[in-house]
Design a protein around this motif. Structure first.
Motif, PDB file in Angstrom:
ATOM      1  N   GLU A  40      18.703  14.814   9.709  1.00  0.00           N
ATOM      2  CA  GLU A  40      19.321  15.027  11.008  1.00  0.00           C
ATOM      3  C   GLU A  40      18.246  15.225  12.075  1.00  0.00           C
ATOM      4  N   GLU A  56      27.663   8.696  13.548  1.00  0.00           N
ATOM      5  CA  GLU A  56      28.420   9.154  12.387  1.00  0.00           C
ATOM      6  C   GLU A  56      29.708   8.341  12.227  1.00  0.00           C
ATOM      7  N   LYS A  59      28.789   5.046  10.774  1.00  0.00           N
ATOM      8  CA  LYS A  59      28.502   5.167   9.338  1.00  0.00           C
ATOM      9  C   LYS A  59      29.799   5.223   8.543  1.00  0.00           C
ATOM     10  N   LYS A  63      31.112   2.575   5.733  1.00  0.00           N
ATOM     11  CA  LYS A  63      31.512   2.997   4.395  1.00  0.00           C
ATOM     12  C   LYS A  63      32.906   2.470   4.059  1.00  0.00           C
ATOM     13  N   MET A 125      24.663   4.775  -0.521  1.00  0.00           N
ATOM     14  CA  MET A 125      25.250   5.494   0.605  1.00  0.00           C
ATOM     15  C   MET A 125      25.737   6.865   0.157  1.00  0.00           C
ATOM     16  N   GLU A 126      26.405   6.926  -0.987  1.00  0.00           N
ATOM     17  CA  GLU A 126      26.887   8.201  -1.524  1.00  0.00           C
ATOM     18  C   GLU A 126      25.719   9.140  -1.823  1.00  0.00           C
ATOM     19  N   SER A 128      22.739   9.140  -0.458  1.00  0.00           N
ATOM     20  CA  SER A 128      22.097   9.604   0.771  1.00  0.00           C
ATOM     21  C   SER A 128      22.918  10.712   1.416  1.00  0.00           C
ATOM     22  N   GLU A 129      24.253  10.627   1.305  1.00  0.00           N
ATOM     23  CA  GLU A 129      25.093  11.682   1.858  1.00  0.00           C
ATOM     24  C   GLU A 129      24.932  12.978   1.063  1.00  0.00           C
ATOM     25  N   LYS A 130      24.829  12.871  -0.255  1.00  0.00           N
ATOM     26  CA  LYS A 130      24.638  14.054  -1.102  1.00  0.00           C
ATOM     27  C   LYS A 130      23.291  14.703  -0.801  1.00  0.00           C
ATOM     28  N   LYS A 132      21.661  14.529   2.007  1.00  0.00           N
ATOM     29  CA  LYS A 132      21.761  15.091   3.341  1.00  0.00           C
ATOM     30  C   LYS A 132      22.464  16.441   3.307  1.00  0.00           C
ATOM     31  N   ILE A 133      23.500  16.574   2.479  1.00  0.00           N
ATOM     32  CA  ILE A 133      24.247  17.822   2.364  1.00  0.00           C
ATOM     33  C   ILE A 133      23.387  18.920   1.734  1.00  0.00           C
TER      34      ILE A 133
END
Length: 135
Positions: A40, A56, A59, A63, A125-126, A128-130, A132-133
């Motif tokens: 971020e 966002e 994105k 997805k 993609m999944e 990268s989101e994990k 990021k979290i």
């Protein structure tokens, strides 16, 4: 791809993307499929926050579009797998209403490869989101 405001964006012409951050997968590059992998931005101004919200949203749209394409490709692979050996398969030329006779097994193989690529992009993609979290 080029960097802009701390994140990379697709080099596909903005006019082709409808002038927005969402490319609608027109260029087919990994960036348009996966989106940003960086962290971020910090210390955003109100304008940057608006851009980040738009980013966002883009994105999320990528997805959803990727999920839709995976479902479509699964149907194509299933249909080709269940065809009788003597059936003919035709491929449509891109941006045209012209169809050409194609080899069934070769077409099935290409469709399976496309499905694998789409699944890989979705998994990236999944992940990268994990990641990021967790940060």
């Amino acid at each position: 791809m080029r960097a802009s405001a701390g994140r990379a964006i697709c080099a596909w012409p903005a006019a082709a993307r409808g002038g927005s951050l969402c490319s609608l997968l027109l260029c087919g590059c990994v960036w348009c499929l996966v989106g940003p992998l960086s962290g971020e931005m910090s210390g955003c101004t109100p304008r940057q926050e608006e851009e980040e919200e738009e980013w966002e949203s883009a994105k999320l749209h990528r997805k959803e579009e990727l999920s839709r394409r995976i479902k479509e490709q699964k149907v194509v692979v299933d249909e080709l797998s269940n065809l009788k050996k003597n059936r003919k398969v035709y491929r449509q030329q891109p941006n045209s209403n012209i169809f050409f006779l194609a080899d069934r097994t070769e077409t099935l193989s290409q469709c399976k490869n496309t499905l694998d690529e789409l699944k890989k992009a979705h998994q990236e993609m999944e992940n990268s989101e994990k990641t990021k979290i967790k940060k």
